[in-house]
Design a protein around this motif. Sequence first.
Motif, short mmCIF file in Angstrom:
data_model
loop_
_atom_site.label_atom_id
_atom_site.label_comp_id
_atom_site.label_asym_id
_atom_site.label_seq_id
_atom_site.Cartn_x
_atom_site.Cartn_y
_atom_site.Cartn_z
N MET A 60 -14.53 -2.69 3.31
CA MET A 60 -13.38 -3.00 4.16
C MET A 60 -12.13 -2.41 3.51
SD MET A 60 -14.12 -5.05 6.75
CE MET A 60 -15.61 -5.88 7.30
N LEU A 61 -11.28 -1.85 4.36
CA LEU A 61 -10.01 -1.33 3.87
C LEU A 61 -8.91 -2.31 4.28
CD1 LEU A 61 -8.96 1.23 2.44
CD2 LEU A 61 -8.59 2.23 4.71
N HIS A 62 -8.00 -2.59 3.35
CA HIS A 62 -6.97 -3.61 3.59
C HIS A 62 -5.59 -3.01 3.36
CE1 HIS A 62 -10.04 -6.88 3.04
NE2 HIS A 62 -10.58 -5.97 2.26
N ARG A 63 -4.62 -3.53 4.11
CA ARG A 63 -3.25 -3.08 3.94
C ARG A 63 -2.34 -4.27 4.18
NH1 ARG A 63 0.72 1.08 6.39
NH2 ARG A 63 0.66 -0.09 8.33
N LEU A 64 -1.32 -4.42 3.37
CA LEU A 64 -0.26 -5.40 3.64
C LEU A 64 0.98 -4.60 3.96
CD1 LEU A 64 -0.03 -8.35 1.08
CD2 LEU A 64 -1.18 -8.31 3.29
N VAL A 65 1.60 -4.92 5.09
CA VAL A 65 2.78 -4.17 5.49
C VAL A 65 3.86 -5.15 5.93
CG1 VAL A 65 1.90 -3.89 7.86
CG2 VAL A 65 3.49 -2.20 6.95
N ARG A 66 5.12 -4.77 5.74
CA ARG A 66 6.24 -5.61 6.21
C ARG A 66 6.72 -5.00 7.52
NH1 ARG A 66 9.86 -6.32 1.47
NH2 ARG A 66 10.26 -4.12 1.83
N PRO A 67 6.41 -5.64 8.66
CA PRO A 67 6.70 -5.01 9.95
C PRO A 67 8.19 -4.69 10.14
CG PRO A 67 5.24 -6.89 10.26
CD PRO A 67 5.70 -6.92 8.84
N ASP A 68 9.08 -5.49 9.56
CA ASP A 68 10.53 -5.28 9.77
C ASP A 68 11.00 -3.88 9.39
OD1 ASP A 68 10.85 -7.71 10.85
OD2 ASP A 68 11.93 -8.61 9.14
N ASP A 69 10.52 -3.37 8.25
CA ASP A 69 10.95 -2.03 7.84
C ASP A 69 9.76 -1.08 7.67
OD1 ASP A 69 9.82 -3.01 5.54
OD2 ASP A 69 11.61 -2.79 4.28
N GLY A 70 8.56 -1.52 8.04
CA GLY A 70 7.39 -0.66 7.96
C GLY A 70 6.90 -0.41 6.54
N LYS A 71 7.49 -1.07 5.58
CA LYS A 71 7.16 -0.86 4.17
C LYS A 71 5.72 -1.31 3.88
CE LYS A 71 8.70 -0.10 -0.13
NZ LYS A 71 9.28 1.21 -0.51
N GLU A 72 4.99 -0.44 3.21
CA GLU A 72 3.64 -0.78 2.79
C GLU A 72 3.70 -1.52 1.46
OE1 GLU A 72 0.21 1.92 3.95
OE2 GLU A 72 0.56 2.42 1.85
N LEU A 73 3.22 -2.75 1.44
CA LEU A 73 3.33 -3.57 0.22
C LEU A 73 2.12 -3.41 -0.69
CD1 LEU A 73 4.65 -6.87 1.88
CD2 LEU A 73 6.00 -5.00 0.89
N ALA A 74 0.96 -3.17 -0.10
CA ALA A 74 -0.25 -3.02 -0.91
C ALA A 74 -1.38 -2.44 -0.07
CB ALA A 74 -0.68 -4.37 -1.49
N LEU A 75 -2.31 -1.80 -0.75
CA LEU A 75 -3.53 -1.23 -0.16
C LEU A 75 -4.71 -1.76 -0.97
CD1 LEU A 75 -3.04 2.59 0.31
CD2 LEU A 75 -3.44 0.86 2.08
N ALA A 76 -5.84 -1.93 -0.32
CA ALA A 76 -7.00 -2.37 -1.10
C ALA A 76 -8.29 -1.98 -0.40
CB ALA A 76 -6.97 -3.88 -1.31
N LEU A 77 -9.36 -1.96 -1.20
CA LEU A 77 -10.70 -1.68 -0.71
C LEU A 77 -11.61 -2.79 -1.23
CD1 LEU A 77 -12.50 0.58 0.65
CD2 LEU A 77 -12.95 1.37 -1.68
N SER A 78 -12.35 -3.42 -0.33
CA SER A 78 -13.28 -4.46 -0.78
C SER A 78 -14.71 -4.05 -0.46
CB SER A 78 -12.95 -5.82 -0.15
OG SER A 78 -13.05 -5.76 1.26
N GLU A 79 -15.63 -4.50 -1.28
CA GLU A 79 -17.05 -4.19 -1.07
C GLU A 79 -17.84 -5.48 -1.00
OE1 GLU A 79 -18.60 -1.25 -3.85
OE2 GLU A 79 -16.58 -0.42 -4.01
N TRP A 80 -18.71 -5.55 0.00
CA TRP A 80 -19.45 -6.79 0.29
C TRP A 80 -20.94 -6.53 0.27
CZ3 TRP A 80 -16.41 -11.16 1.16
CH2 TRP A 80 -15.04 -10.90 1.24
N GLU A 81 -21.70 -7.56 -0.09
CA GLU A 81 -23.15 -7.44 -0.17
C GLU A 81 -23.75 -7.48 1.23
OE1 GLU A 81 -25.52 -10.46 -2.29
OE2 GLU A 81 -24.89 -9.24 -4.01
#
Lengths: 248, 248
Positions: free
Chosen positions: A227-248
Amino acid sequence: MNSNWHEEAYYTIRTYEIDSKKQATLPALVKLMHESAMQHVIKLGVSVWDLEPHHISWVLMRQQLSVHRLPRLGEQIKIETYPSGYERLFTYRDYKVYDAAGELIAHSSSTWVLMDTVQRSLARFPGFILEMLQLAPAPELCLPRPAGQLPKMEKTDHSLDFVVRWHDLDYNDHLNNMYYLQWMLEALPDELLNHGRLRAFDIQYRAEAQWKDQVRAEVQHLPNGRMLHRLVRPDDGKELALALSEWE
Amino acid sequence: MNSNWHEEAYYTIRTYEIDSKKQATLPALVKLMHESAMQHVIKLGVSVWDLEPHHISWVLMRQQLSVHRLPRLGEQIKIETYPSGYERLFTYRDYKVYDAAGELIAHSSSTWVLMDTVQRSLARFPGFILEMLQLAPAPELCLPRPAGQLPKMEKTDHSLDFVVRWHDLDYNDHLNNMYYLQWMLEALPDELLNHGRLRAFDIQYRAEAQWKDQVRAEVQHLPNGRMLHRLVRPDDGKELALALSEWE
């Protein structure tokens, strides 16, 4: 070797750290990893509070986590953490989580920088920080350093909105690192949250969030249980973090 | 007297439990109080997990807290907790928080019932629970039991909306008790959240909240530095909790 080179911290999993399967949640385990590192830098005299007069502060850039199993209610775990070297403006820290039988049940490497809190730019390591960084064990004894690009998010399969609340702030009045990860997990499909077995989590921190900021957690399904994850602040479009998770 | 009559638990305040003034937040302290009680009932064999086969479960009805001061980062505290008697279908439990010098820095009394999880009604105390309740010290050694009506809320001066997230659930898949209190505090004016000194908090729990429930926290200013709090589920108008806080 200076005995301060690492911290060994013991924790017993508490009732507020578990889910209905009596298993620690990932954010609860990550909180304990960060706690062990904080106790280490406090002992070494290089905690965020020690750095305040120098107008510099530690900032976590990336954390790569591997989870073999999550500990259960009442289990005693040992977390070992140590600085694992530096390179130009980057420094690294490892975390190893052991159960009472001495089995490694989770581990993590991480990348940190020093921020100049006046100029809001990266800072060089002053002498007293370099001294601490010399404590690192030989590179072959350390975990592989965080590396590799995360894929670019191409579409949003799920999203969930949050607002940064006062109790979500850390000692520095920013959104606590641990909530980045927690909110990314919250946006996953119910089935995965309830029954998924997480194997790995690789998160890149991009920007701080403040009290009352709106934050959106977005998820994209990738092949092979990732899974690919992103945290974004919609007010200014700023990307706060990106992540990749792996599941069994 | 049976040495199990009380639990003495020691905790060191962690970096994730403090605010930017390096002081434990109230929800963090209350979490530790609940943890000490959980450890006590686990030892006594009457924890929620021990009760499952009997189709009964503990439900917290009310908690009255007095705070003289909040502990600081790195401080070691001792929490003493014990059942403080029962009356018909109600049982009581006290909490006393001491600092390293032995000073009482916070205390709390609470009211609990047993819920029949099949019938969804109050349950009588079975013999093995009554045995545990006999451990209570003499009434004159216990804190005053929670009593008194809370004022009725007449208007909403502030409100804030929340959604119950997966990580907010307890081991029982209900919204963790501690978040009732935390969300009530979040709805307060900024000035009070940042700089207020809480003296007392008296909360009545009325209903459970489930994953994904919307929850609104409402606040009404009362005279003499007091605030009235209410948690309500807007979807069905259900009142989840009421509380009164007192500030210096």
